[in-house]
Design a protein around this motif. Structure first.
Motif, mmCIF file in Angstrom:
data_model
loop_
_atom_site.group_PDB
_atom_site.id
_atom_site.type_symbol
_atom_site.label_atom_id
_atom_site.label_comp_id
_atom_site.label_asym_id
_atom_site.label_seq_id
_atom_site.Cartn_x
_atom_site.Cartn_y
_atom_site.Cartn_z
ATOM 1 N N THR A 24 0.304 -11.509 -11.465
ATOM 2 C CA THR A 24 1.528 -11.506 -10.732
ATOM 3 C C THR A 24 2.066 -10.059 -10.950
ATOM 4 O O THR A 24 2.296 -9.652 -12.011
ATOM 5 N N MET A 25 2.145 -9.450 -9.832
ATOM 6 C CA MET A 25 2.459 -8.164 -9.677
ATOM 7 C C MET A 25 3.605 -8.023 -8.835
ATOM 8 O O MET A 25 3.546 -8.410 -7.431
ATOM 9 N N ARG A 26 4.735 -7.160 -8.949
ATOM 10 C CA ARG A 26 5.883 -6.739 -8.227
ATOM 11 C C ARG A 26 6.248 -5.554 -8.277
ATOM 12 O O ARG A 26 6.178 -4.875 -9.198
ATOM 13 N N ALA A 27 6.748 -5.029 -6.937
ATOM 14 C CA ALA A 27 7.270 -3.931 -7.047
ATOM 15 C C ALA A 27 8.838 -3.865 -7.367
ATOM 16 O O ALA A 27 9.349 -4.917 -7.139
ATOM 17 N N VAL A 28 9.377 -3.128 -7.940
ATOM 18 C CA VAL A 28 10.781 -2.975 -8.319
ATOM 19 C C VAL A 28 11.663 -2.041 -7.547
ATOM 20 O O VAL A 28 11.262 -0.773 -7.632
ATOM 21 N N ASP A 29 12.466 -2.639 -6.933
ATOM 22 C CA ASP A 29 13.344 -1.707 -5.953
ATOM 23 C C ASP A 29 14.874 -1.681 -6.757
ATOM 24 O O ASP A 29 15.355 -2.684 -7.050
ATOM 25 N N ASP A 85 0.953 -1.250 -0.108
ATOM 26 C CA ASP A 85 0.051 -0.061 -0.007
ATOM 27 C C ASP A 85 0.930 1.263 -0.251
ATOM 28 O O ASP A 85 0.580 2.269 -0.708
ATOM 29 N N ALA A 86 1.845 1.337 0.742
ATOM 30 C CA ALA A 86 2.797 2.357 0.909
ATOM 31 C C ALA A 86 3.539 2.712 -0.433
ATOM 32 O O ALA A 86 4.052 3.902 -0.707
ATOM 33 N N ASP A 87 3.557 2.006 -1.388
ATOM 34 C CA ASP A 87 4.130 2.194 -2.869
ATOM 35 C C ASP A 87 3.047 2.996 -3.710
ATOM 36 O O ASP A 87 3.536 3.514 -4.829
ATOM 37 N N LEU A 88 1.772 3.022 -3.601
ATOM 38 C CA LEU A 88 0.856 3.464 -4.297
ATOM 39 C C LEU A 88 0.770 5.017 -4.590
ATOM 40 O O LEU A 88 0.648 5.427 -5.788
ATOM 41 N N ASP A 89 1.072 5.660 -3.582
ATOM 42 C CA ASP A 89 1.482 7.142 -3.761
ATOM 43 C C ASP A 89 2.318 7.592 -4.839
ATOM 44 O O ASP A 89 2.043 8.308 -5.912
ATOM 45 N N HIS A 125 17.964 2.795 -4.534
ATOM 46 C CA HIS A 125 17.599 3.836 -3.924
ATOM 47 C C HIS A 125 16.255 3.828 -3.430
ATOM 48 O O HIS A 125 15.552 4.684 -3.094
ATOM 49 N N GLY A 126 15.672 2.507 -3.501
ATOM 50 C CA GLY A 126 14.056 2.267 -2.972
ATOM 51 C C GLY A 126 13.475 2.179 -4.247
ATOM 52 O O GLY A 126 13.748 1.562 -5.269
ATOM 53 N N LEU A 127 11.930 2.251 -4.256
ATOM 54 C CA LEU A 127 10.767 1.886 -5.225
ATOM 55 C C LEU A 127 11.416 2.456 -6.373
ATOM 56 O O LEU A 127 11.673 3.910 -6.495
ATOM 57 N N ALA A 128 11.507 1.813 -7.349
ATOM 58 C CA ALA A 128 11.922 2.222 -9.194
ATOM 59 C C ALA A 128 10.933 1.999 -9.923
ATOM 60 O O ALA A 128 10.950 2.469 -11.050
ATOM 61 N N GLY A 129 9.737 1.296 -9.821
ATOM 62 C CA GLY A 129 8.614 0.992 -10.424
ATOM 63 C C GLY A 129 7.905 -0.217 -9.947
ATOM 64 O O GLY A 129 7.988 -0.873 -8.912
#
Length: 157
Positions: A56-61, A10-14, A64-68
């Motif tokens: 299948t969904m993944r955050a990309v780090d 959830d914290a990635d959504l903004d 420096h943190g969240l990148a996509g």
């Protein structure tokens, strides 16, 4: 540069919403929601997809943190790929590294990807990963409000 994939939180959504409503990024991606700035539409899209067992969904780090984000889903029986990278990180290998990592997570083949004709960077990412151009069609790009040539790529192995 280290790339890792993890569950989207959830914290990635903004941050994702900010990137997905960036006019330059919308122009490049073309095939977005009709109003990329509409937060309720964005939230509904991500809620639906994050709760769909077929997605299948993944955050990309990166370092420096969240990148996509990167994801796969099924449309009309075909497994498709999508990804979104922070525009400030374009041209730095984030998409290529994320795709290489994701191809280890997503086992289904063939895997398809669609790219607006003018998005040569994304097309190059796909080709480097082994995707082959198989078709082109004119599709309505809601984010641009006009028709755009869309190239279809396929990965078999």
């Amino acid at each position: 540069m280290g790339i890792t994939l993890r569950s989207l939180e959830d914290a990635d959504l903004d941050q994702l919403h900010a990137w997905e409503s960036d006019p330059r990024a919308v122009a490049m991606a073309a095939f977005t929601r009709a109003d990329p700035a509409d937060r309720s539409s964005f939230d509904a899209h991500y809620a639906r997809n994050r709760n769909d067992p077929d997605v299948t969904m993944r955050a990309v780090d990166d370092d420096h943190g969240l990148a996509g984000m990167i994801a796969s889903f099924t449309v009309a029986g075909d497994r498709e790929l999508t990804y979104w990278v922070d525009p400030a990180r374009w041209g730095r290998g984030v998409a290529s590294a994320a795709l290489a990592a994701f191809l280890q997570v997503e086992p289904l083949r063939p895997l398809f990807a669609r790219v607006a004709e003018h998005n040569v960077g994304s097309a190059a990412v796909l080709v480097r990963a082994g995707f082959v151009h198989v078709d082109s069609e004119v599709s309505h790009a809601a984010g641009l409000g006009r028709d755009v040539v869309e190239h279809v790529y396929r990965l078999d192995a």
